[in-house]
Design an enzyme around this catalytic site. Structure first.
Site, PDB file in Angstrom:
ATOM      1  N   ASP A 101       0.836  -1.200   0.000  1.00  0.00           N
ATOM      2  CA  ASP A 101       0.000   0.000   0.000  1.00  0.00           C
ATOM      3  C   ASP A 101       0.872   1.251   0.000  1.00  0.00           C
ATOM      4  O   ASP A 101       0.547   2.251  -0.650  1.00  0.00           O
ATOM      5  CB  ASP A 101      -0.914  -0.016   1.228  1.00  0.00           C
ATOM      6  CG  ASP A 101      -1.870   1.167   1.259  1.00  0.00           C
ATOM      7  OD1 ASP A 101      -2.154   1.717   0.185  1.00  0.00           O
ATOM      8  OD2 ASP A 101      -2.323   1.545   2.345  1.00  0.00           O
TER       9      ASP A 101
ATOM     10  N   ASP B  47       2.860   1.424  -3.605  1.00  0.00           N
ATOM     11  CA  ASP B  47       2.147   1.945  -4.785  1.00  0.00           C
ATOM     12  C   ASP B  47       2.016   3.465  -4.725  1.00  0.00           C
ATOM     13  O   ASP B  47       2.040   4.140  -5.754  1.00  0.00           O
ATOM     14  CB  ASP B  47       0.789   1.269  -4.985  1.00  0.00           C
ATOM     15  CG  ASP B  47      -0.192   1.505  -3.851  1.00  0.00           C
ATOM     16  OD1 ASP B  47       0.067   2.354  -2.993  1.00  0.00           O
ATOM     17  OD2 ASP B  47      -1.225   0.816  -3.816  1.00  0.00           O
ATOM     18  N   GLY B  48       1.896   4.017  -3.520  1.00  0.00           N
ATOM     19  CA  GLY B  48       1.859   5.476  -3.385  1.00  0.00           C
ATOM     20  C   GLY B  48       3.179   6.098  -3.785  1.00  0.00           C
ATOM     21  O   GLY B  48       3.218   7.136  -4.474  1.00  0.00           O
TER      22      GLY B  48
ATOM     23  N   ARG C  71       4.002   8.626  -7.223  1.00  0.00           N
ATOM     24  CA  ARG C  71       4.721   9.915  -7.198  1.00  0.00           C
ATOM     25  C   ARG C  71       6.026   9.841  -7.981  1.00  0.00           C
ATOM     26  O   ARG C  71       6.384  10.781  -8.693  1.00  0.00           O
ATOM     27  CB  ARG C  71       4.983  10.336  -5.753  1.00  0.00           C
ATOM     28  CG  ARG C  71       3.713  10.636  -4.962  1.00  0.00           C
ATOM     29  CD  ARG C  71       4.033  11.169  -3.573  1.00  0.00           C
ATOM     30  NE  ARG C  71       4.688  10.154  -2.741  1.00  0.00           N
ATOM     31  CZ  ARG C  71       4.029   9.259  -1.988  1.00  0.00           C
ATOM     32  NH1 ARG C  71       2.711   9.264  -1.971  1.00  0.00           N
ATOM     33  NH2 ARG C  71       4.689   8.394  -1.254  1.00  0.00           N
TER      34      ARG C  71
ATOM     35  N   SER D  23      -3.335   8.736 -10.225  1.00  0.00           N
ATOM     36  CA  SER D  23      -4.621   8.687 -10.933  1.00  0.00           C
ATOM     37  C   SER D  23      -5.756   8.524  -9.929  1.00  0.00           C
ATOM     38  O   SER D  23      -5.582   7.942  -8.856  1.00  0.00           O
ATOM     39  CB  SER D  23      -4.644   7.532 -11.936  1.00  0.00           C
ATOM     40  OG  SER D  23      -4.581   6.278 -11.274  1.00  0.00           O
TER      41      SER D  23
ATOM     42  N   ASP E  21      -6.864   1.763  -4.423  1.00  0.00           N
ATOM     43  CA  ASP E  21      -6.077   1.663  -3.195  1.00  0.00           C
ATOM     44  C   ASP E  21      -6.984   1.645  -1.969  1.00  0.00           C
ATOM     45  O   ASP E  21      -6.853   0.777  -1.090  1.00  0.00           O
ATOM     46  CB  ASP E  21      -5.104   2.849  -3.127  1.00  0.00           C
ATOM     47  CG  ASP E  21      -4.117   2.712  -1.985  1.00  0.00           C
ATOM     48  OD1 ASP E  21      -3.480   1.655  -1.884  1.00  0.00           O
ATOM     49  OD2 ASP E  21      -3.992   3.664  -1.200  1.00  0.00           O
TER      50      ASP E  21
ATOM     51  N   ASP F  57      -7.861  -1.518   0.563  1.00  0.00           N
ATOM     52  CA  ASP F  57      -7.627  -1.380   2.012  1.00  0.00           C
ATOM     53  C   ASP F  57      -8.869  -1.750   2.807  1.00  0.00           C
ATOM     54  O   ASP F  57      -8.814  -2.523   3.767  1.00  0.00           O
ATOM     55  CB  ASP F  57      -7.224   0.059   2.351  1.00  0.00           C
ATOM     56  CG  ASP F  57      -5.829   0.401   1.874  1.00  0.00           C
ATOM     57  OD1 ASP F  57      -5.051  -0.532   1.600  1.00  0.00           O
ATOM     58  OD2 ASP F  57      -5.512   1.598   1.782  1.00  0.00           O
TER      59      ASP F  57
END
Length: 231
Positions: free
Chosen positions: A59, A62-63, A67, A73, A80, A84
């Site tokens: 999690d 991917d963030g 960036r 997107s 995401d 979660d």
């Protein structure tokens, strides 16, 4: 042979290219990991815990990827959050079946989904770009939670770690939650330290969820009041 020209700068990306963004591919991987994890949760607790926690760690990855590669997107953000919420919801449902009273975990599930759904909807009504934009909130804990990544990470990790530990400690389907917590907290061990620290973080997160639920509900009500006043 002449070289085929590439896409012009600022050209509109295709739908497929957005679906295949690196962070979105990581998101799909998280979904698959969770599906397999819950498939083996009652037959192999260790493998389940590893797969579930690895999916949770992804999690953050991917963030970072979004960036790093400029691939942020709306679809990725929704994917995401949905991943979660669903993964945590499934784990809480499992815990509600192995601990008594199961209503504790089902209540946490309802609070988690309701608070985040209302927060997303109120964000849309107020025209904000992100549900994490709470700078105008009057509650200091709410601002701290979404404004400080380390604090937010501590609370989120604490919840998942506590849930995983509780699942790992469950031996049958008649465990009393209070007995398991009390027994393990009385011991002097790494496990008792993890339970204590994660219990604090998890409690803060649930309190923040209550604040989020109330704040988002107020925002929806104020939107309706302003709308009727303008008519």
């Amino acid at each position: 042979m002449a070289k085929k020209p590439g896409p012009k700068p600022g050209s509109k990306p295709s739908k497929l290219s957005v679906y295949l963004y690196i962070p979105n591919i990581i998101g799909y991987t998280r979904v698959l990991l969770n599906c397999f994890a819950f498939h083996v949760c009652f037959t192999n607790k260790i493998l389940f815990s590893i797969l579930y926690f690895f999916s949770f760690v992804c999690d953050a990855v991917d963030g970072w990827a979004a960036r790093k590669f400029n691939q942020v997107s709306t679809f990725g953000a929704v994917l995401d959050m949905v991943t979660d919420r669903i993964s945590t919801a499934c784990l809480l449902v499992v815990l509600s079946q192995v601990y008594k009273p199961g209503l504790v975990f089902l209540s946490l599930l309802a609070l988690d989904i309701a608070s985040h759904w209302l927060q997303m909807y109120s964000t849309f009504l107020m025209g904000k770009a992100s549900h994490k934009d709470v700078k105008d909130s009057s509650n200091w804990l709410f601002r701290l939670y979404y404004g400080n990544r380390m604090f937010m990470a501590y609370c989120c990790v604490s919840c998942e770690v506590l849930y995983l530990i509780l699942f790992y400690l469950s031996e049958n389907h008649t465990e009393k939650l209070t007995d398991v917590l009390a027994t393990n907290l009385q011991k002097i061990s790494i496990l008792s330290f993890l339970i204590a620290t994660s219990l604090v973080g998890c409690t803060i997160k649930q309190l923040t969820n209550v604040i989020q639920l109330k704040t988002a509900a107020d925002a929806c009500v104020l939107y309706d009041i302003d709308k009727k006043h303008k008519q």
